[in-house]
Write an enzyme that holds these catalytic residues in place. Structure first.
Site, PDB file in Angstrom:
ATOM      1  N   ASP A  11       0.921  -1.161  -0.054  1.00  0.00           N
ATOM      2  CA  ASP A  11       0.087   0.103   0.014  1.00  0.00           C
ATOM      3  C   ASP A  11       0.828   1.116   0.092  1.00  0.00           C
ATOM      4  O   ASP A  11       0.608   2.060  -0.670  1.00  0.00           O
ATOM      5  CB  ASP A  11      -1.001  -0.168   1.243  1.00  0.00           C
TER       6      ASP A  11
ATOM      7  N   HIS B 101      -4.398  -3.607   6.514  1.00  0.00           N
ATOM      8  CA  HIS B 101      -4.284  -3.832   5.320  1.00  0.00           C
ATOM      9  C   HIS B 101      -5.661  -4.143   4.767  1.00  0.00           C
ATOM     10  O   HIS B 101      -5.793  -5.331   4.621  1.00  0.00           O
ATOM     11  CB  HIS B 101      -3.011  -4.861   5.135  1.00  0.00           C
TER      12      HIS B 101
HETATM   13  P1  NAD Z   1      -1.909 -18.293  -4.072  1.00  0.00           P
HETATM   14  O1  NAD Z   1      -3.497 -18.906  -3.898  1.00  0.00           O
HETATM   15  O2  NAD Z   1      -1.555 -17.947  -5.348  1.00  0.00           O
HETATM   16  O3  NAD Z   1      -1.153 -19.003  -3.190  1.00  0.00           O
HETATM   17  C1  NAD Z   1      -1.241 -19.023  -1.994  1.00  0.00           C
HETATM   18  C2  NAD Z   1      -0.551 -20.532  -1.617  1.00  0.00           C
HETATM   19  O4  NAD Z   1      -0.530 -20.567  -0.146  1.00  0.00           O
HETATM   20  C3  NAD Z   1      -0.835 -21.823  -2.137  1.00  0.00           C
HETATM   21  O5  NAD Z   1       0.201 -22.593  -2.873  1.00  0.00           O
HETATM   22  C4  NAD Z   1      -1.530 -22.541  -1.076  1.00  0.00           C
HETATM   23  O6  NAD Z   1      -1.603 -24.032  -1.346  1.00  0.00           O
HETATM   24  C5  NAD Z   1      -0.736 -22.200   0.058  1.00  0.00           C
HETATM   25  N1  NAD Z   1      -1.327 -22.467   1.415  1.00  0.00           N
HETATM   26  C6  NAD Z   1      -2.618 -22.314   1.774  1.00  0.00           C
HETATM   27  N2  NAD Z   1      -2.461 -22.767   2.933  1.00  0.00           N
HETATM   28  C7  NAD Z   1      -1.278 -23.014   3.611  1.00  0.00           C
HETATM   29  C8  NAD Z   1      -0.655 -23.304   4.777  1.00  0.00           C
HETATM   30  N3  NAD Z   1      -1.576 -23.659   5.789  1.00  0.00           N
HETATM   31  N4  NAD Z   1       0.823 -23.533   4.816  1.00  0.00           N
HETATM   32  C9  NAD Z   1       1.431 -23.418   3.764  1.00  0.00           C
HETATM   33  N5  NAD Z   1       0.981 -22.752   2.383  1.00  0.00           N
HETATM   34  C10 NAD Z   1      -0.468 -22.811   2.232  1.00  0.00           C
HETATM   35  O7  NAD Z   1      -1.954 -16.834  -3.374  1.00  0.00           O
HETATM   36  P2  NAD Z   1      -1.061 -15.694  -3.462  1.00  0.00           P
HETATM   37  O8  NAD Z   1      -1.490 -14.492  -4.715  1.00  0.00           O
HETATM   38  O9  NAD Z   1       0.251 -15.977  -3.594  1.00  0.00           O
HETATM   39  O10 NAD Z   1      -1.549 -14.907  -2.096  1.00  0.00           O
HETATM   40  C11 NAD Z   1      -1.208 -15.333  -1.017  1.00  0.00           C
HETATM   41  C12 NAD Z   1      -1.775 -14.419  -0.031  1.00  0.00           C
HETATM   42  O11 NAD Z   1      -1.403 -12.944   0.020  1.00  0.00           O
HETATM   43  C13 NAD Z   1      -3.608 -14.263   0.079  1.00  0.00           C
HETATM   44  O12 NAD Z   1      -4.152 -14.244   1.135  1.00  0.00           O
HETATM   45  C14 NAD Z   1      -3.373 -12.704  -0.567  1.00  0.00           C
HETATM   46  O13 NAD Z   1      -4.584 -12.286  -0.204  1.00  0.00           O
HETATM   47  C15 NAD Z   1      -2.259 -12.165   0.394  1.00  0.00           C
HETATM   48  N6  NAD Z   1      -1.956 -10.743  -0.218  1.00  0.00           N
HETATM   49  C16 NAD Z   1      -1.471  -9.851   0.745  1.00  0.00           C
HETATM   50  C17 NAD Z   1      -0.996  -8.777   0.276  1.00  0.00           C
HETATM   51  C18 NAD Z   1      -0.395  -7.661   1.379  1.00  0.00           C
HETATM   52  O14 NAD Z   1      -0.355  -6.541   0.824  1.00  0.00           O
HETATM   53  N7  NAD Z   1      -0.429  -7.960   2.597  1.00  0.00           N
HETATM   54  C19 NAD Z   1      -0.967  -8.431  -1.162  1.00  0.00           C
HETATM   55  C20 NAD Z   1      -1.500  -9.410  -1.948  1.00  0.00           C
HETATM   56  C21 NAD Z   1      -1.824 -10.405  -1.640  1.00  0.00           C
END
Ligand code: NAD
Length: 388
Positions: free
Chosen positions: A211, A239
């Site tokens: 952000d 966030h």
């Molecule tokens: P994605 O779905 O491509 O990947 C997520 C991965 O996490 C998957 O491979 C899944 O199998 C794995 N996973 C699920 N549960 C798990 C566990 N218990 N232990 C280990 N791995 C596990 O998602 P992404 O696009 O990589 O995003 C990941 C997260 O980041 C999401 O929650 C998204 O909302 C968040 N995000 C946060 C911000 C921020 O600014 N804070 C920005 C973008 C995305």
């Protein structure tokens, strides 16, 4: 004579030794060459000593088979976070259905031929994933599915972050730095910290750097300056769409002169209106365009966050991090709230004493209320009272 010595220095030691043998009938040449061989050997011993590398550190990335990790792992392994002289052992944690994808990621990391990367450990076992790690990027989380209420999402995620908090407590280094990226990031970080009571709570943080980067980029574009000319744009609170992107403390360098962003933009309606909304809704705009959530920019932000935590902030510069609130700026205590912080010796400190307008204070209250509600919901799901 000097240029003869220079020439001799330019030769490899083996070649010099051969020359010594060939010229053994010319005593003066022989003695010059022997001196050169000796000093070259000294230089190379010295060089070998000075390039001796640090011991590798272990870094875990959860959600390692996901889309953020796909960019993040490469950036970490290239040395963009911990430095170009810090070897790494990367732990890649994901869940059993993703083992095949994880294997592909491991192959690609090997194929990158990255000099700092000493070992890659793919696993679905948190006790292996968190073993002896110095830094943890908690990216993996349960995504929101259609029809899912906020409480359902929170409930699925607090279970994940409870288990990971316990694994950090039991297996990570006691000075581990934990960055939670997976959403809802602030409350997930709160849960995680709760289950790792022997790790200082200051070592848990949530990412609002994406952000901050988005906000900084908006201001740089508005003013037509490079991104590096803008600093101290703050993200307050959660966030989520209640966050408050605040350009009120921002500084910009224009034509060699440092000004406040407010003076340079000279458009309060924009700074309080379109600017705030654009940043708050940027994640949704990326999803609408890409049909997938921000990944490259999220990975870059995670690197920026951990890089500054590890290496410190420049004098006069602050960055935003979700950290455990001490009640500063009238925020609720003990929630993970995004504040402006300065960092030295791997310790962050909230920047105190900034003047906030009444409008800004009202916006902080909105995001604070949301965080308090999320924390209460998380506690009710877990049926525990906060240890923090
Ligand atoms: P994605 O779905 O491509 O990947 C997520 C991965 O996490 C998957 O491979 C899944 O199998 C794995 N996973 C699920 N549960 C798990 C566990 N218990 N232990 C280990 N791995 C596990 O998602 P992404 O696009 O990589 O995003 C990941 C997260 O980041 C999401 O929650 C998204 O909302 C968040 N995000 C946060 C911000 C921020 O600014 N804070 C920005 C973008 C995305």
């Amino acid at each position: 004579m000097e240029y003869i010595i220079d020439y001799l220095y330019s030769l490899k030691t083996k070649k010099l030794n051969r020359l010594v043998a060939q010229l053994s009938i010319v005593p003066i040449a022989q003695s010059i060459i022997i001196q050169s061989v000796k000093s070259i050997n000294k230089v190379s011993v010295k060089k070998e000593y000075s390039v001796k590398m640090a011991e590798p550190i272990r870094v875990v990335v959860t959600g390692a088979a996901g889309q953020i990790a796909y960019s993040l792992l490469y950036m970490i392994a290239r040395g963009e976070v911990f430095g170009s002289d810090q070897p790494l052992i990367l732990h890649l944690l994901d869940i059993p259905p993703m083992v095949g994808v994880l294997e592909g990621v491991v192959m690609e990391l090997a194929d990158c031929a990255l000099p700092l990367l000493r070992q890659v450990i793919p696993t679905t076992d948190p006790s292996v994933g968190f073993k002896d790690v110095s830094a943890a990027f908690l990216v993996g989380a349960m995504p929101r599915k259609e029809g899912m209420e906020r409480k359902d999402l929170l409930s699925a995620n607090v279970k994940i972050f409870k288990a990971q908090g316990q694994a950090i407590e039991n297996f990570a280094k006691k000075d581990v730095k934990v960055l939670v990226v997976g959403n809802p990031a602030n409350t997930n970080a709160f849960v995680c910290a709760n289950y790792a009571p022997s790790i200082p709570r200051e070592n848990f943080s949530a990412m609002t750097r994406l952000d901050q980067n988005r906000a900084t980029s908006q201001i740089a574009t508005k003013l037509g300056v490079p991104i590096s000319a803008v600093k101290n744009i703050i993200i307050w609170g959660n966030h989520s769409s209640t966050q408050y992107p605040d350009a009120g403390q921002g500084k910009v360098v224009i034509n060699g002169e440092t000004k406040s962003v407010a003076d340079a933009v000279n458009d309060n309606a924009y700074l309080q209106g379109a600017f705030v909304e654009t940043v708050q809704k940027r994640g949704a705009a990326v999803i609408a365009a890409r049909k997938m959530s921000s990944a490259m920019s999220a990975a870059k932000a995670a690197c920026d966050h951990m890089h500054d935590w590890w290496n410190g902030t420049a004098p006069g510069t602050f960055v935003s991090m979700g950290v455990c609130s001490d009640g500063s700026y009238n925020s609720p205590k003990d929630v993970i709230f995004s504040f402006p912080v300065v960092i030295a010796n791997k310790q962050w400190k909230i920047v105190e004493g900034l003047n906030l307008s009444d409008a800004a204070k009202a916006k902080l209250n909105i995001t604070a209320k949301e965080l308090q509600e999320e924390k209460d919901e998380a506690l009710s799901v877990l049926d525990l009272s906060s240890n923090l």
